[in-house]
Motif scaffolding. Sequence first.
Motif, PDB file in Angstrom:
ATOM      1  N   GLU A  76       1.292  -1.049  -0.148  1.00 26.66           N
ATOM      2  CA  GLU A  76       0.012  -0.220   0.021  1.00 26.66           C
ATOM      3  C   GLU A  76       0.765   1.477  -0.142  1.00 26.66           C
ATOM      4  N   THR A  77       2.772   1.132   0.371  1.00 27.39           N
ATOM      5  CA  THR A  77       3.040   2.310   0.048  1.00 27.39           C
ATOM      6  C   THR A  77       3.730   2.735  -1.396  1.00 27.39           C
ATOM      7  N   LEU A  78       3.019   2.265  -2.274  1.00 27.11           N
ATOM      8  CA  LEU A  78       4.182   2.064  -3.583  1.00 27.11           C
ATOM      9  C   LEU A  78       3.510   3.198  -3.908  1.00 27.11           C
ATOM     10  N   GLU A  79       2.632   4.160  -3.965  1.00 30.13           N
ATOM     11  CA  GLU A  79       1.951   5.108  -4.389  1.00 30.13           C
ATOM     12  C   GLU A  79       2.530   6.256  -3.719  1.00 30.13           C
ATOM     13  N   ALA A  80       2.646   6.112  -2.401  1.00 30.12           N
ATOM     14  CA  ALA A  80       2.778   7.732  -1.402  1.00 30.12           C
ATOM     15  C   ALA A  80       4.591   7.411  -2.329  1.00 30.12           C
ATOM     16  N   LYS A  81       5.219   6.372  -1.956  1.00 27.75           N
ATOM     17  CA  LYS A  81       6.774   6.536  -2.568  1.00 27.75           C
ATOM     18  C   LYS A  81       6.976   6.865  -3.153  1.00 27.75           C
ATOM     19  N   LEU A  82       6.231   6.452  -4.735  1.00 34.13           N
ATOM     20  CA  LEU A  82       6.409   7.051  -6.140  1.00 34.13           C
ATOM     21  C   LEU A  82       6.629   8.547  -6.064  1.00 34.13           C
ATOM     22  N   LYS A  83       5.126   9.223  -4.692  1.00 34.38           N
ATOM     23  CA  LYS A  83       5.050  10.362  -5.427  1.00 34.38           C
ATOM     24  C   LYS A  83       6.347  11.043  -5.244  1.00 34.38           C
ATOM     25  N   VAL A  84       6.842  10.925  -3.490  1.00 33.12           N
ATOM     26  CA  VAL A  84       8.492  11.314  -2.626  1.00 33.12           C
ATOM     27  C   VAL A  84       9.294  11.275  -4.161  1.00 33.12           C
ATOM     28  N   LEU A  85       9.466   9.744  -4.804  1.00 31.00           N
ATOM     29  CA  LEU A  85      10.499  10.029  -5.528  1.00 31.00           C
ATOM     30  C   LEU A  85      10.740  10.986  -6.850  1.00 31.00           C
ATOM     31  N   THR A  86       9.086  10.415  -7.056  1.00 26.14           N
ATOM     32  CA  THR A  86       9.173  12.002  -8.255  1.00 26.14           C
ATOM     33  C   THR A  86       9.411  13.567  -7.760  1.00 26.14           C
ATOM     34  N   GLU A  87       8.735  13.775  -6.896  1.00 24.01           N
ATOM     35  CA  GLU A  87       8.891  15.063  -6.428  1.00 24.01           C
ATOM     36  C   GLU A  87      10.049  15.442  -5.706  1.00 24.01           C
ATOM     37  N   SER A  88      11.185  13.925  -5.836  1.00 22.74           N
ATOM     38  CA  SER A  88      12.749  14.246  -5.157  1.00 22.74           C
ATOM     39  C   SER A  88      13.641  13.824  -6.426  1.00 22.74           C
ATOM     40  N   VAL A  89      13.158  13.280  -7.589  1.00 22.64           N
ATOM     41  CA  VAL A  89      13.960  13.900  -9.199  1.00 22.64           C
ATOM     42  C   VAL A  89      13.220  15.093  -9.829  1.00 22.64           C
ATOM     43  N   ARG A  90      12.419  15.151  -9.693  1.00 26.89           N
ATOM     44  CA  ARG A  90      11.920  16.317 -10.062  1.00 26.89           C
ATOM     45  C   ARG A  90      13.034  17.805  -9.738  1.00 26.89           C
ATOM     46  N   HIS A  91      12.906  17.923  -8.799  1.00 28.65           N
ATOM     47  CA  HIS A  91      13.215  19.264  -7.739  1.00 28.65           C
ATOM     48  C   HIS A  91      14.495  18.504  -8.296  1.00 28.65           C
ATOM     49  N   HIS A  92      15.741  17.703  -8.063  1.00 30.08           N
ATOM     50  CA  HIS A  92      16.866  18.054  -8.359  1.00 30.08           C
ATOM     51  C   HIS A  92      17.505  18.092  -9.972  1.00 30.08           C
ATOM     52  N   VAL A  93      16.488  17.286 -11.011  1.00 27.87           N
ATOM     53  CA  VAL A  93      16.663  17.679 -12.015  1.00 27.87           C
ATOM     54  C   VAL A  93      16.153  19.464 -12.737  1.00 27.87           C
TER      55      VAL A  93
END
Length: 191
Positions: free
Chosen positions: A134-151
Motif C-alpha cells: 500500500e505504500t508504493l503510490e506514496a513512495k513513487l510520489k516522494v520519488l517523483t518530487e525528489s527527482v524533479r527537484h534534483h533535475v
Amino acid sequence: MPATRTSTRGRTQRKQTNGRTPQANGRTAQANGRGAKTADVITLLKLDHKEVNGLFDEVEDLGERAEKQREKLAQQICKALEAHSEFEKTELYPPFKERAEDHEETQQVLEAFEEHAIVDRLVKEIKEMRSGDETLEAKLKVLTESVRHHVKEEEREMFPTVKELFDEEELVELGSKFIEAKRRAGLPVPK
C-alpha cells in the motif's frame, strides 16, 4: 588543445581553444566510429531526464486501482534511475568536484550527491516491495518530487557550470560513456 579560463564579472568562464565549434543542437563534429555524431553528455542527460519525467507523468495519470500498471512503471523508473544515477555519481560528479573553483561549485556537486543518496534509497525500497504494498503510490510520489527537484537544479545550475569546467571534447567523451552505461544496463539510449 585544452580549454583556458578567463575571468568575467567575478565568475570564471571557459574559453574553447580546441578548435571545435559546437553545433546548435549540442553535438560536435566528432564521429562515433560509425559515421554518426555523438551527442555531448549534457544533451543526453537532459533527454534522459525527459524520458524519466514521462514515466512519472504516466504514473500520475493512473487511477487508484491500476496497481499492476503502477508496479510495472515503478520497476521501469527504478531501472532507469539506477543507470542514470550510477553514471552521474561515478563519471560526472567526481571530475566536476575536482575542477570546482569555489565554494558554490563544490556545494552544487555535494548537494547533488546527497540528492542521489535520497533517490537511491527510495529506488531500493521500491524495488524490494512486495506486490500490492500500500505504500508504493506514496513512495513513487516522494520519488517523483525528489527527482524533479534534483533535475530542475541540475539543469539550471549545475549543467551550465559543467559546460564551463569541461571542454566540448570531454563532454562528447562523457556522452559516449553515458551511452555505453545505458546499453550495459539494457536500456535504450535517449533520443
